[in-house]
Structure formats: structure tokens, C-alpha cells
Design a protein around this motif. Sequence first.
Motif, PDB file in Angstrom:
ATOM      1  N   ARG A  51     -41.719  66.941 -14.548  1.00 23.15           N
ATOM      2  CA  ARG A  51     -41.072  65.683 -14.226  1.00 23.15           C
ATOM      3  C   ARG A  51     -42.055  64.530 -14.428  1.00 23.15           C
ATOM      4  O   ARG A  51     -43.281  64.707 -14.354  1.00 23.15           O
ATOM      5  CB  ARG A  51     -40.569  65.669 -12.784  1.00 23.15           C
ATOM      6  N   PRO A  78     -39.177  60.087 -11.078  1.00 23.15           N
ATOM      7  CA  PRO A  78     -37.843  60.607 -10.737  1.00 23.15           C
ATOM      8  C   PRO A  78     -37.150  61.307 -11.896  1.00 23.15           C
ATOM      9  O   PRO A  78     -36.058  61.851 -11.720  1.00 23.15           O
ATOM     10  CB  PRO A  78     -37.074  59.338 -10.349  1.00 23.15           C
ATOM     11  N   ALA A 124     -32.653  63.203 -17.157  1.00 25.30           N
ATOM     12  CA  ALA A 124     -31.842  62.812 -16.009  1.00 25.30           C
ATOM     13  C   ALA A 124     -32.729  62.349 -14.864  1.00 25.30           C
ATOM     14  O   ALA A 124     -33.929  62.660 -14.808  1.00 25.30           O
ATOM     15  CB  ALA A 124     -30.964  63.976 -15.557  1.00 25.30           C
ATOM     16  N   ALA A 125     -32.103  61.602 -13.955  1.00 25.46           N
ATOM     17  CA  ALA A 125     -32.750  61.193 -12.706  1.00 25.46           C
ATOM     18  C   ALA A 125     -31.664  61.118 -11.653  1.00 25.46           C
ATOM     19  O   ALA A 125     -30.859  60.188 -11.650  1.00 25.46           O
ATOM     20  CB  ALA A 125     -33.440  59.843 -12.856  1.00 25.46           C
ATOM     21  N   GLY A 126     -31.614  62.139 -10.786  1.00 26.04           N
ATOM     22  CA  GLY A 126     -30.539  62.186  -9.808  1.00 26.04           C
ATOM     23  C   GLY A 126     -29.192  62.282 -10.491  1.00 26.04           C
ATOM     24  O   GLY A 126     -28.954  63.178 -11.305  1.00 26.04           O
ATOM     25  N   LYS A 127     -28.306  61.331 -10.211  1.00 24.29           N
ATOM     26  CA  LYS A 127     -26.968  61.328 -10.805  1.00 24.29           C
ATOM     27  C   LYS A 127     -26.912  60.551 -12.114  1.00 24.29           C
ATOM     28  O   LYS A 127     -25.848  60.416 -12.710  1.00 24.29           O
ATOM     29  CB  LYS A 127     -25.963  60.752  -9.812  1.00 24.29           C
ATOM     30  N   TRP A 128     -28.043  60.045 -12.569  1.00 22.03           N
ATOM     31  CA  TRP A 128     -28.110  59.336 -13.835  1.00 22.03           C
ATOM     32  C   TRP A 128     -28.499  60.287 -14.960  1.00 22.03           C
ATOM     33  O   TRP A 128     -29.370  61.135 -14.791  1.00 22.03           O
ATOM     34  CB  TRP A 128     -29.129  58.205 -13.769  1.00 22.03           C
ATOM     35  N   TYR A 180     -23.878  57.166 -15.163  1.00 20.96           N
ATOM     36  CA  TYR A 180     -23.945  57.543 -13.753  1.00 20.96           C
ATOM     37  C   TYR A 180     -22.762  58.459 -13.460  1.00 20.96           C
ATOM     38  O   TYR A 180     -21.602  58.081 -13.631  1.00 20.96           O
ATOM     39  CB  TYR A 180     -23.889  56.304 -12.863  1.00 20.96           C
ATOM     40  N   PHE A 185     -20.737  60.905 -10.721  1.00 23.54           N
ATOM     41  CA  PHE A 185     -20.576  61.049  -9.268  1.00 23.54           C
ATOM     42  C   PHE A 185     -19.449  62.039  -8.949  1.00 23.54           C
ATOM     43  O   PHE A 185     -18.706  62.451  -9.817  1.00 23.54           O
ATOM     44  CB  PHE A 185     -20.270  59.680  -8.637  1.00 23.54           C
TER      45      PHE A 185
END
Length: 407
Positions: free
Chosen positions: A323, A326, A359-363, A405, A407
Motif C-alpha cells: 500500500r 490509503p 483503490a482507497a476504501g470505497k473509491w 465512489y 457504496f
Amino acid sequence: MSNHIFKCACLGAALATGALGCSPAWAEEPASPLTVGGAVRFNYIYKSWQDDYKSGFFGLDTVRLDVGYDDGFRIASAQYRYNNFPKGQGGYREHFLHHAWAGLRFDDKSEVHLGVDKVPFGLLPFASNNFYQSIAFYTGFEDKYDAGITYASRPGALEWQLAYFPRDGGYYGGSDNTAPAANRYSYNIVKDDDEHGYGTGQDDSERNTVVARLAWHPEARGGWPFDEQELGLSLLRGDIRNHAGRDTPRRAAAVHYRGKAGPVTLMLQALRYNYRTGHEATQTYGGLDPNTFVIVGGFGYPYPVATKGDIHIANLSYDIPGRIGPFGGFKVYNDYSVLHKRVGGYKRSVQNVTGLSFAAGKWVFYADFVLGKHHPYVSPDYGGLASTDGKYDGYARRVNLQAGYYF
């Protein structure tokens, strides 16, 4: 365009109950089998042939709503999309159903689906790594959704799918500067449009499509570089409904291979298709033989595609571990696809995409450099998947930077 779909799986939890059927205060509520999600995606795009936007342009790509249901036995999935493209991308709006099906999962993990579902043909779920997918997508052989019934065998070393689609997935709504029959996600054979198409008068559609797909996952053997492998064969047979009163056959076959060795994945596919058409001599443009092309439409606009062709795909990707702050899930790839047209003396169409996704989280992010010619999305030669214009024989370039994004 593409659509690497984020799937949500929900499992019900069985909880013990106390006296009089009441759950203990400390017990968690069971997870709901119903899930609701979606995505919002934005693109920066540069096209080497677009003089009005020498610095490219930025805008909305997609807003979508996803609904899923899975209680272990009953399963369902649906997605609806809205696009509002900036002027550099055509300056139009449209909305359409991506897919919507309901089905059952049996004790052996086999499934049956009824509704608008993905056509099980070739490399699945995609024959590509990048956002723009492959030439197979633009000819209607990748990430395609039609209306019908599909059976998928239980998972295992040998898997198979069998599907029947009496019709395509339909068309939906768009702004005044789109062709109504082409307001759809999947590229299908569609009615030509006098104002936003080629004015050929061709009025065809796809009917009664039968697809069979077989995939074999051999065990890894010492000395062979790939730890995981898949060998596959797909067959397709359907009708072209000529609304002047004549149906003609369409056929396609594909063989594919996927091999994975650690972070490296190789995807190969060879596909041949053959359409017989019953067009009148007047149903043409530019003096072409009207039976050397069909009109295919999607994302608001139709264009001609050669009636006979071979599509070859070769993709190589590498998953980068680790990584950076993030950001993670890094993948670099090169996806190559070419359409050799076996009719009309038409020149070949080429698409090569070199890119990076992470990716970064939900992005989720894509950075793609696209090189191609005689391709409706990678050159100004919009009719290039059939006839070609000699002044566009050189390679054109397209850059796509996307942030989405989910979700």
C-alpha cells in the motif's frame, strides 16, 4: 462503458432465541438478505483527434443504483444507470437498465436466473482489465446483457452454462440528440436511425439466442508456470429479425484461456462470428454492399459492424503488493484486442489499453492510455468496425482518468 461490477454477498445468521421466542438482549440482529448500493463515477478524457478540446475535458460518467437479494436459496440482482455526458463526450443524457434478474440457488450451488442477465460467452466476467474493455464489447461479445433464462452448473473443475434469450435487453430513454433504439448498455444489433445514425433503413434486432459455455479448471502441475488455469469453449446461435419479414442466422464461437501465477494473470481469447443478413440493395450507405454490415447500437448511438469477423484478445496484468498511504490493490495491465473483418475488404480495427487501477476504501481509480484505429471510441473513424476511411489509417490516442465512489 465498462463496468467492473462490485458485488455484495449477504449471509443470514441464525441466532438462538430465549424464552417466549425473544432473542437475548446481547444477540445481534441477523443480516438482511436485501442489499442496496450504487456508484458515482467521474472521468477526465483526452482525445488526440478532438481539436475543440485540446486539453481534454472532465465530467460525470455514471450514477447507478444496485439492488441485490440473497437468502441462500432465492437470489436476485438489478442495476439501473443514468449518464449525463459533457459536450466533449457528446453532450447528451440517457438512462437504462443494466440488468435485472431473479433466480434460485440449489443445494449443489448451481443456479438458474430469469430476466435481463449477462450472456455467458467467452472470458468471464470480463475479457479485459481496463475501463474501456475490449473490441469484443463494442461488437456485442463482452459484458452483454439480454432477456431470458440461464442455468449455471455447480462450481468445480468443470463448469458449464446454458442460456436462452428470446430477445435483447431492450432500449430506454435519452435526450433528443441520441438514437432511441441505441439507448442501452449492451451493444446489440438495432434499428438504424435517420438523424443520429447512418440512414440505411436497416431495421434488425436479435432474437432467439442460445448460448452454451464450458470452462475447465485443470489442477496445477509441477513445472507449469501457472498455478490456476481455465480453458473454455463458448458457442452462440441466434436469429437476426429483419422486420421486413425475414429472419436470418447469426453464429459465434470462442475459445479462451486464463492462467494465473502469483501476481501475474494472462488472458487469451479467439472468437469468430458470422451473420447472415437479408438487406435490400437500398439499405446501405456510401455504396457499400448492404449485407457486409449490420447496425449495432449502445450508449445512445448506432454504428456499422462487419457481418463476418475474427476477434483476438491478449491481456497481461500484474498485481502489485503493498500500500501507499490509503491506496492499495494496485494492478498494471496491457489489454490488446483486434478485429479482423472477413468481408468487404474492410481493414482491421485495433485497440490497445495500457493502464493502472487501484483503490482507497470505497473509491476505485483507473488510469488508461488507449491506442487504436478504425474504432468508434478510439478514433474519429466512427464507422470503422465495418468500412474504414483511408484518412484515419494512423493510430489515434485516448486518455481516461476515472474516479468512482462505490457504496
